[in-house]
Design a protein around this motif. Structure first.
Motif, mmCIF file in Angstrom:
data_model
loop_
_atom_site.group_PDB
_atom_site.id
_atom_site.type_symbol
_atom_site.label_atom_id
_atom_site.label_comp_id
_atom_site.label_asym_id
_atom_site.label_seq_id
_atom_site.Cartn_x
_atom_site.Cartn_y
_atom_site.Cartn_z
ATOM 1 N N ASP A 1 0.847 -1.205 0.000
ATOM 2 C CA ASP A 1 0.000 0.000 0.000
ATOM 3 C C ASP A 1 0.879 1.250 0.000
ATOM 4 O O ASP A 1 2.119 1.164 0.046
ATOM 5 C CB ASP A 1 -0.993 -0.022 1.171
ATOM 6 N N ARG A 2 0.246 2.440 -0.032
ATOM 7 C CA ARG A 2 0.997 3.681 -0.177
ATOM 8 C C ARG A 2 1.847 4.002 1.047
ATOM 9 O O ARG A 2 2.782 4.813 0.974
ATOM 10 C CB ARG A 2 0.046 4.843 -0.446
ATOM 11 N N ASP A 3 1.566 3.360 2.193
ATOM 12 C CA ASP A 3 2.352 3.607 3.405
ATOM 13 C C ASP A 3 3.517 2.632 3.559
ATOM 14 O O ASP A 3 4.210 2.644 4.573
ATOM 15 C CB ASP A 3 1.453 3.515 4.637
ATOM 16 N N GLY A 4 3.700 1.785 2.561
ATOM 17 C CA GLY A 4 4.808 0.834 2.615
ATOM 18 C C GLY A 4 4.483 -0.446 3.358
ATOM 19 O O GLY A 4 5.375 -1.279 3.589
ATOM 20 N N ASN A 5 3.224 -0.631 3.749
ATOM 21 C CA ASN A 5 2.818 -1.867 4.420
ATOM 22 C C ASN A 5 2.621 -2.975 3.373
ATOM 23 O O ASN A 5 2.275 -2.699 2.220
ATOM 24 C CB ASN A 5 1.533 -1.665 5.209
ATOM 25 N N ALA A 6 2.816 -4.226 3.807
ATOM 26 C CA ALA A 6 2.700 -5.340 2.874
ATOM 27 C C ALA A 6 1.749 -6.392 3.412
ATOM 28 O O ALA A 6 1.700 -6.660 4.622
ATOM 29 C CB ALA A 6 4.077 -5.968 2.635
ATOM 30 N N HIS A 7 0.989 -6.958 2.517
ATOM 31 C CA HIS A 7 0.178 -8.133 2.828
ATOM 32 C C HIS A 7 0.713 -9.263 1.962
ATOM 33 O O HIS A 7 0.692 -9.194 0.729
ATOM 34 C CB HIS A 7 -1.297 -7.870 2.524
ATOM 35 N N ALA A 8 1.226 -10.328 2.616
ATOM 36 C CA ALA A 8 1.888 -11.401 1.879
ATOM 37 C C ALA A 8 1.221 -12.741 2.144
ATOM 38 O O ALA A 8 0.888 -13.082 3.281
ATOM 39 C CB ALA A 8 3.362 -11.475 2.280
ATOM 40 N N LYS A 9 1.003 -13.470 1.078
ATOM 41 C CA LYS A 9 0.578 -14.859 1.176
ATOM 42 C C LYS A 9 1.716 -15.717 0.621
ATOM 43 O O LYS A 9 2.112 -15.533 -0.530
ATOM 44 C CB LYS A 9 -0.717 -15.093 0.417
ATOM 45 N N VAL A 10 2.206 -16.615 1.476
ATOM 46 C CA VAL A 10 3.436 -17.346 1.160
ATOM 47 C C VAL A 10 3.184 -18.847 1.266
ATOM 48 O O VAL A 10 2.614 -19.322 2.250
ATOM 49 C CB VAL A 10 4.578 -16.950 2.123
ATOM 50 N N VAL A 11 3.623 -19.577 0.265
ATOM 51 C CA VAL A 11 3.576 -21.048 0.297
ATOM 52 C C VAL A 11 4.997 -21.554 0.065
ATOM 53 O O VAL A 11 5.606 -21.271 -0.973
ATOM 54 C CB VAL A 11 2.633 -21.620 -0.779
ATOM 55 N N THR A 12 5.525 -22.299 1.047
ATOM 56 C CA THR A 12 6.880 -22.832 0.949
ATOM 57 C C THR A 12 6.855 -24.343 1.077
ATOM 58 O O THR A 12 6.230 -24.888 1.991
ATOM 59 C CB THR A 12 7.791 -22.247 2.055
ATOM 60 N N LYS A 13 7.543 -25.015 0.166
ATOM 61 C CA LYS A 13 7.653 -26.479 0.201
ATOM 62 C C LYS A 13 9.094 -26.849 0.541
ATOM 63 O O LYS A 13 10.029 -26.459 -0.152
ATOM 64 C CB LYS A 13 7.247 -27.086 -1.144
ATOM 65 N N TYR A 14 9.251 -27.619 1.627
ATOM 66 C CA TYR A 14 10.559 -28.071 2.097
ATOM 67 C C TYR A 14 10.696 -29.569 1.800
ATOM 68 O O TYR A 14 9.860 -30.365 2.229
ATOM 69 C CB TYR A 14 10.704 -27.857 3.600
ATOM 70 N N LYS A 15 11.777 -29.941 1.096
ATOM 71 C CA LYS A 15 11.963 -31.344 0.746
ATOM 72 C C LYS A 15 13.348 -31.826 1.185
ATOM 73 O O LYS A 15 14.271 -31.033 1.389
ATOM 74 C CB LYS A 15 11.800 -31.551 -0.762
ATOM 75 N N GLY A 16 13.479 -33.156 1.289
ATOM 76 C CA GLY A 16 14.767 -33.741 1.648
ATOM 77 C C GLY A 16 15.211 -33.284 3.023
ATOM 78 O O GLY A 16 14.422 -33.225 3.966
ATOM 79 N N LEU A 17 16.483 -32.963 3.155
ATOM 80 C CA LEU A 17 17.003 -32.511 4.442
ATOM 81 C C LEU A 17 16.413 -31.169 4.853
ATOM 82 O O LEU A 17 16.378 -30.838 6.047
ATOM 83 C CB LEU A 17 18.533 -32.441 4.401
ATOM 84 N N GLN A 18 15.943 -30.378 3.903
ATOM 85 C CA GLN A 18 15.302 -29.111 4.265
ATOM 86 C C GLN A 18 13.932 -29.338 4.906
ATOM 87 O O GLN A 18 13.402 -28.453 5.581
ATOM 88 C CB GLN A 18 15.187 -28.198 3.040
ATOM 89 N N TYR A 19 13.367 -30.517 4.717
ATOM 90 C CA TYR A 19 12.144 -30.894 5.436
ATOM 91 C C TYR A 19 12.361 -30.788 6.947
ATOM 92 O O TYR A 19 11.448 -30.438 7.705
ATOM 93 C CB TYR A 19 11.767 -32.322 5.038
ATOM 94 N N GLU A 20 13.589 -31.063 7.393
ATOM 95 C CA GLU A 20 13.892 -31.006 8.830
ATOM 96 C C GLU A 20 13.781 -29.589 9.388
ATOM 97 O O GLU A 20 13.682 -29.410 10.597
ATOM 98 C CB GLU A 20 15.287 -31.571 9.087
ATOM 99 N N ASN A 21 13.821 -28.583 8.515
ATOM 100 C CA ASN A 21 13.669 -27.196 8.979
ATOM 101 C C ASN A 21 12.346 -26.971 9.690
ATOM 102 O O ASN A 21 12.236 -26.120 10.582
ATOM 103 C CB ASN A 21 13.769 -26.221 7.797
#
Length: 716
Positions: free
Chosen positions: A518-538
């Motif tokens: 928005d004009r005030d620099g605020n953010a609305h974020a929708k995030v989808v992250t997929k972790y696989k392998g050893l990063q699944y442990e995160n």
């Protein structure tokens, strides 16, 4: 560092949240306690399940009280949980300790070269191992260590373990001041004596002393004796306790009966033994003097791969009345196979039940998965370290009835169920834990292993099963036992095999996000992250946490100021290469910087590297990157119509043998798509490459600062 990126990224990783024992002890006490402490931990010692939580012992700098003793005991118990490979012990003695020559331990007697980069100096450390038969021996040890500052407090504390096969006949302790003058003796009431059993079937106990002395430097001296009634491993010699510890003098003497043979192996040690005769026995003595401290450097190798060590192993041994041969891995594996012989049988009713469970499975792998998930629903891990039970599994019938067992018993129970389904499998003993030493094919040595898993060979593949965890994905070993040698226990004997190595293509973190500004620099974020392998442990721990704990963990792990978590969700696919999906709905105040009519919007919202590895002049150690991985972030920014896009940075890409980086920005009207791909290679590099290594990460830090600039042109 080395296992995954450090906490300067936008998201803390599994390495950051679950600090390893190496980090807690500066990679030093862990090394020293794990293999040495004059004796390797008894062969009954096993690792806990991969879900085990590890805690550091913290030094308390006050005179001990009853409350503090209780607190210290708790800290020691946490230490046990983290470091099950370290087992030795002691007992207080009323006999007065033999004093050194006056002033012998004066700090002024330490060579200047040993004080550089050092938090403590081992003044002397003498070990005598006197073997009388394949099952009997006496070990005596006397050592003194000067603690130069509080960074080495943990090295002043004393913690020793004992069990049914080891008895400690004496211990004496004295504290000296910086001038080598005796301050006081260790008192009997300072000794904590507790059971450290975590299950019903353990006889292990701990005696510990918290050494408190408020004036630095000071020296603590201990002397103790251990008698063994069963032997599978001989005491090891690890003269250097770890990084930033110097050694003035250390020695190891082994007295071996003339009619007995043994083997030894040195690593990072050029000292040759002095061989002779003593007490009608063969005598071998190693001496090391004036070892200067090695400074801990970023991405340093594990201490066990850096410091001098001497490992000794029997050819013929006797443990709990069971005789065996360890001259080869084949003969030792055959002994383990015979030890478990006949214990995989199940009753007819259970066999029929297993066959019914897998009747509709389309192939053997589906059968394995059904049985594994049944194991997880029916059983739980409990440590079994009583006598030969530390090496011999419970019968499968017993586990089927009680629903619990240790790594050996649960692996054996799974093997029995697979056998009922017509599938052959093998026990495999292994060194578990991140960075653990892999079995070395040329030197059979029980000290390399501390855990058991199951190997299921298929026609075109191999499935590995971690049988101690109720939550581990099917066929996934994770960083607990991946990419190392294991000893397969077969009818013909032991065979060295390699466990699964998770590649850069397996260990991925793929993120897609949509961000509205928005004009005030605020953010609305929708995030989808997929972790696989050893990063699944995160994020693996999130699946055993409640909603409140999950949210608290998100706040701690997401490095975003002024963030509100509106909603979140976790799902997973538990397979051989597991995948976890994290969905976030975030509000971020002041995400972008506003200057007049211009808004400066950072592109990298969740995966920004903010610093480079620390600069070091004349680096001494190799650079070790322990994990290969790939991160891909695709972030779509929806820019409102009243903002004109004034500046978009150029794409950036670069490659090196450390990895590769690419960041691109594309525009479709007021839709801006930022894509960042980072690939890190698993490798070991010579210290001369450290400047190049820093330069690689400098480029990443610079590129991760990408911003676009918008200009407000009208107000709706």
């Amino acid at each position: 560092d080395g296992g995954r990126r450090t906490t300067d990224g936008g998201r803390r990783t599994a390495d950051d949240r679950r600090r390893t024992t190496n980090e807690y002890f500066g990679d030093s006490q862990f090394l020293f306690h794990e293999i040495s402490s004059a004796v390797c931990r008894p062969p009954s010692a096993v690792c806990r399940p991969p879900s085990a939580v590890r805690r550091p012992p913290s030094a308390v700098r006050r005179p001990p009280s009853a409350v503090q003793k209780k607190t210290f005991m708790k800290k020691i118990l946490f230490l046990i949980f983290a470091n099950t490979m370290f087992f030795s012990s002691f007992l207080f003695s009323k006999k007065p300790i033999e004093r050194p020559v006056k002033g012998e331990y004066a700090v002024s007697n330490i060579p200047e070269a040993l004080l550089k980069n050092s938090n403590a100096v081992v003044r002397m450390d003498d070990i005598l191992f006197n073997l009388s038969s394949p099952r009997k021996a006496v070990m005596t040890r006397k050592y003194a260590i000067t603690i130069l500052n509080r960074n080495a407090d943990d090295h002043a504390h004393f913690q020793e373990y004992y069990d049914g096969f080891r008895k400690i006949t004496s211990i004496k302790g004295v504290i000296y001041d910086k001038n080598g003058k005796q301050v006081r003796k260790i008192k009997k009431k300072e000794i904590i004596d507790v059971s450290i059993a975590t299950g019903f079937y353990e006889d292990a106990r701990l005696k510990a002393v918290e050494v408190t002395h408020n004036t630095y430097p000071f020296t603590i001296e201990f002397e103790y004796k251990t008698k063994y009634s069963s032997l599978l491993i001989y005491p090891a010699w690890i003269p250097v306790r770890g990084y930033e510890i110097s050694v003035q003098e250390s020695s190891y003497k082994a007295l071996i009966p003339e009619d007995m043979d043994f083997r030894y192996k040195t690593k990072n040690l050029s000292v040759e033994p002095k061989i002779g005769k003593e007490e009608d026995k063969k005598s071998y003595k190693w001496v090391m003097e004036n070892f200067a401290a090695i400074k801990k450097e970023p991405y340093s190798p594990s201490g066990r791969n850096m410091f001098p060590q001497l490992l000794l192993s029997p050819n013929e041994f006797e443990y709990a009345g069971y005789k065996g041969n360890m001259k080869t891995w084949k003969s030792y594996g055959k002994w383990l196979y015979d030890l478990a012989g006949g214990r995989e049988e199940l009753d007819e009713e259970t066999v029929a039940k297993i066959k019914q469970m897998v009747a509709n499975a389309k192939d053997d792998e589906e059968k394995i998965k059904i049985i594994y998930e049944y194991l997880q629903s029916k059983t739980r891990y409990i440590s079994i370290q009583l006598g030969i039970g530390g090496l011999q599994p419970f019968e499968a019938k017993t586990v089927n009835k009680t629903g619990y067992g240790d790594c050996k018993a649960l692996s054996n129970y799974t093997r029995a169920m697979l056998k009922a389904a017509g599938i052959k499998s093998y026990h495999a003993t292994i060194g578990a834990g991140r960075g653990n030493t892999s079995i070395e094919p040329d030197f059979p040595f029980k000290g390399y292993t501390n855990h058991m898993i199951l190997c299921v060979p298929l026609e075109s593949d191999t499935v590995w099963l971690e049988c101690t965890s109720q939550n581990q994905p099917y066929g996934f070993l994770g960083s607990f036992t991946d990419d190392r040698n294991a000893l397969l226990i077969t009818e013909e004997g032991g065979k060295i095999v390699r466990t699964t190595r998770y590649t850069q293509e397996d260990n991925t973190q793929i993120r897609k996000a949509t961000v509205k500004i928005d004009r005030d620099g605020n953010a609305h974020a929708k995030v989808v992250t997929k972790y696989k392998g050893l990063q699944y442990e995160n994020v693996q721990h999130q699946f055993v946490s409640n909603k409140k704990e999950q949210k608290e963990e998100l706040f701690q792990s997401l490095d975003i100021p002024n963030m509100e978590i509106r909603d979140f969700k976790y799902t997973q696919v538990k397979d051989r290469i597991p995948e976890a999906t994290e969905e976030l709905d975030l509000e971020i105040k002041n995400y972008a910087s506003v200057s007049g009519k211009r808004i400066f919007i950072p592109f990298n919202i969740l995966n920004k590297r903010k610093s480079t590895p620390k600069k070091i002049k004349n680096r001494k150690t190799d650079i070790v990157v322990k994990m290969a991985y790939t991160d891909v972030d695709e972030i779509v920014y929806e820019i409102p119509s009243f903002l004109k896009i004034e500046h978009i940075p150029e794409s950036v890409s670069f490659d090196s043998d450390f990895g590769s980086y690419a960041a691109t920005v594309t525009q479709d009207k007021n839709i801006i798509t930022y894509t960042r791909t980072l690939k890190i290679n698993k490798n070991t590099y010579p210290p001369e490459r450290y400047k190049d290594f820093i330069a690689f990460y400098k480029k990443i830090v610079r590129a991760d600062k990408m911003k676009m600039v918008t200009l407000e042109v009208e107000r709706p």
